[in-house]
Design a protein around this motif. Structure first.
Motif, mmCIF file in Angstrom:
data_model
loop_
_atom_site.group_PDB
_atom_site.id
_atom_site.type_symbol
_atom_site.label_atom_id
_atom_site.label_comp_id
_atom_site.label_asym_id
_atom_site.label_seq_id
_atom_site.Cartn_x
_atom_site.Cartn_y
_atom_site.Cartn_z
ATOM 1 N N SER A 190 -7.785 -0.811 2.520
ATOM 2 C CA SER A 190 -8.505 -0.304 3.683
ATOM 3 C C SER A 190 -7.520 0.165 4.736
ATOM 4 O O SER A 190 -6.868 -0.659 5.391
ATOM 5 N N PRO A 191 -7.379 1.491 4.931
ATOM 6 C CA PRO A 191 -6.509 1.960 6.017
ATOM 7 C C PRO A 191 -6.924 1.399 7.373
ATOM 8 O O PRO A 191 -6.074 1.066 8.201
ATOM 9 N N ILE A 215 -1.355 5.647 8.134
ATOM 10 C CA ILE A 215 -1.789 6.510 7.038
ATOM 11 C C ILE A 215 -3.234 6.997 7.199
ATOM 12 O O ILE A 215 -4.026 6.912 6.263
ATOM 13 N N PRO A 216 -3.599 7.532 8.375
ATOM 14 C CA PRO A 216 -4.978 8.026 8.499
ATOM 15 C C PRO A 216 -5.269 9.197 7.577
ATOM 16 O O PRO A 216 -6.433 9.453 7.243
ATOM 17 N N PHE A 217 -4.216 9.923 7.161
ATOM 18 C CA PHE A 217 -4.389 11.051 6.248
ATOM 19 C C PHE A 217 -3.850 10.745 4.851
ATOM 20 O O PHE A 217 -3.666 11.640 4.040
ATOM 21 N N GLY A 218 -3.609 9.465 4.576
ATOM 22 C CA GLY A 218 -3.078 9.083 3.280
ATOM 23 C C GLY A 218 -1.573 9.253 3.224
ATOM 24 O O GLY A 218 -0.898 9.452 4.233
ATOM 25 N N ALA A 219 -1.032 9.175 2.020
ATOM 26 C CA ALA A 219 0.406 9.325 1.796
ATOM 27 C C ALA A 219 0.623 9.726 0.348
ATOM 28 O O ALA A 219 -0.274 9.609 -0.487
ATOM 29 N N VAL A 274 0.833 -1.200 0.000
ATOM 30 C CA VAL A 274 0.000 0.000 0.000
ATOM 31 C C VAL A 274 0.866 1.247 0.000
ATOM 32 O O VAL A 274 0.590 2.214 -0.728
ATOM 33 N N HIS A 275 1.929 1.236 0.797
ATOM 34 C CA HIS A 275 2.835 2.389 0.800
ATOM 35 C C HIS A 275 3.461 2.583 -0.570
ATOM 36 O O HIS A 275 3.590 3.718 -1.062
ATOM 37 N N ARG A 276 3.847 1.484 -1.229
ATOM 38 C CA ARG A 276 4.428 1.592 -2.572
ATOM 39 C C ARG A 276 3.409 2.162 -3.553
ATOM 40 O O ARG A 276 3.733 3.006 -4.394
#
Length: 491
Positions: A354-355, A389-393, A63-65
């Motif tokens: 899904s975060p 990542i509650p605010f995304g990335a 997900v981070h990638r």
């Protein structure tokens, strides 16, 4: 062997696929537990929404990638396609170079000086809101937090006061819009949107009302007697594109305002509602945070410079965002070939993650369903920041993250300095994922004048609350869930 050196495979299909419906039933009935269960089947798992295949990433590293390294190879996906057609092309829905340009225009409104100004305004609004609560009366915390978040967004970002009628229209419209656009994205055919059924009529009315109110706000800000100021709306109205020299079109100003109003009201209000529910269930923690707030500011009116001193309050808010991440589902669409977990996703492939499910992974957090702010005090006890990542990335990360943190800390201080919160009953909380965020559903909270100690055992018994149930009462969907075809039998 490197992943790129292995032959490509096919993502396994999640169990429980039903003809025509695909995996729609478990996703709607138990959304987060169902998405959590997919990790048992691999880092990339295929589900079907009706007949549409969607690839779910269950590995935090992947997900981070997706969000950072491969951001230029993706766009937002079919849910946002639907939202764009309904809500306009603001930061919430826009893509590519246009999104980056709009982000650069909006970003100055969230610089440090602006955040300090917003924090002071939030303190005033929060204090006024708390004084209107009736001690000893059971009341739902969620609508109060959403109304407060709405007032903060409107006054801090748009520098205008709404009439009672305008506020009521926003309060009615926002939850209907946030629920409706997700539901419409899951319709098997766009023809269903045109059926004259009550749900469609309510949604169309809500979208129309929201746009009308925002147009009224813009008209007030653009009036001849209203000179330029340092609000976001003034910035949107006066900024010129460096290449064309043109101002933003009125429709685009409205789209950006709608995006900020929706995002700033829903996610912050929902997080604060979960935060206060958790404090009501954990009275010792509530005592600790109240003492911290009083040590910083006796009346709870913290200044921007005080915020770093609310360390334990920040830990509790971080834990709230981890366990109750509002944005339970996000999507991307591949615009170039991507390879994850040995699976090649071609251009056009829809990708979901899904975060909330990721933040509840035992791979990242021991005992992940337990509310434990201490995991943020012990550096070895929580995941690296890039996996939170509650605010995304990446370049789609929430532009208002700093604003949201300041607002939540200020509201927390205002409430903790003045009130004690406890559940009105011992009924466990439930999670509701009918909208774009996961909202708390369950017992009302009782607000009492703040005292040096928490609610006593004698008072809890008088209210029908047994000793220990406040801190031990579970959230209903915290139970383990494993989906199988028998879970939703077909008759």
């Amino acid at each position: 062997m490197r992943e790129e050196d292995t032959p490509p495979g096919t993502a396994p299909c999640a169990p429980g696929h039903l003809p025509l419906l695909g995996h729609l039933l478990p996703l709607l009935a138990h959304p987060v537990p169902f998405l959590q269960s997919l990790a048992d089947h691999g880092p990339v798992v295929r589900i079907h929404l009706w007949r549409r295949p969607v690839h779910v990433l269950t590995d935090p590293e992947l997900v981070h990638r997706l969000l950072v390294r491969d951001a230029a190879k993706t766009e937002k996906g079919f849910v946002f396609d639907k939202a764009r057609g309904l809500l306009g092309n603001g930061l919430f829905t826009s893509e590519g170079a246009f999104h980056l340009r709009q982000r650069r225009l909006v970003q100055p409104a969230f610089h440090r000086d602006s955040i300090h100004r917003y924090a002071a305004l939030t303190a005033r609004l929060a204090a006024a809101a708390v004084t209107r609560w009736e001690p000893g009366q059971a009341a739902p915390i969620e609508p109060r937090m959403h109304r407060l978040a709405r007032d903060v967004v409107v006054e801090a970002l748009f520098a205008t006061r709404l009439s009672h009628a305008q506020k009521a229209r926003i309060d009615r419209a926002v939850p209907v819009v946030l629920t409706g656009f997700v539901q419409r994205a899951l319709y098997p055919s766009p023809l269903l949107e045109k059926l004259p059924v009550p749900a469609n009529r309510r949604f169309d009315t809500a979208v129309r009302d929201l746009r009308t109110v925002v147009d009224e706000i813009i008209a007030q800000a653009a009036a001849p007697h209203q000179g330029p100021d340092d609000t976001l709306l003034s910035l949107l109205l006066t900024t010129r594109d460096k290449e064309t020299g043109l101002a933003m079109a009125p429709a685009q100003v409205r789209d950006e305002a709608v995006s900020l109003l929706l995002a700033g009201t829903e996610t912050t209000g929902t997080t604060l509602a979960w935060f206060f529910h958790e404090l009501a269930r954990h009275q010792d923690l509530q005592n600790e945070l109240s003492e911290e707030v009083r040590a910083v500011a006796t009346d709870g009116a913290v200044s921007p410079g005080d915020l770093p001193r609310l360390e334990r309050t920040g830990h509790a808010l971080s834990e709230t965002l981890r366990l109750h991440t509002p944005n339970w589902i996000l999507m991307r669409r591949a615009v170039a070939p991507l390879r994850y977990g040995g699976v090649v996703l071609p251009p056009g492939a829809e990708i979901l993650f899904s975060p909330t499910a990721l933040h509840r992974s035992p791979r990242l957090h021991p005992d992940p369903l337990r509310f434990d702010p201490d995991r943020w005090r012990r550096p070895a006890g929580h995941a690296p920041p890039r996996l939170f990542i509650p605010f995304g990335a990446g370049h789609h990360k929430c532009v208002g993250e700093s604003f949201a943190w300041a607002e939540m800390l200020v509201v927390a201080a205002a409430v903790l300095a003045r009130l004690r919160l406890r559940p009105a009953t011992a009924t466990p909380l439930r999670e509701s994922a009918t909208a774009a965020t996961i909202r708390p559903r369950g017992p009302l909270l009782i607000a009492m004048s703040s005292g040096p100690r928490g609610t006593g055992a004698r008072e809890r018994r008088r209210e029908g609350i047994e000793p220990g149930c406040i801190s031990e009462a579970p959230i209903l969907t915290d139970r383990q869930f494993r989906f199988s075809p028998r879970t939703f039998p077909v008759h």
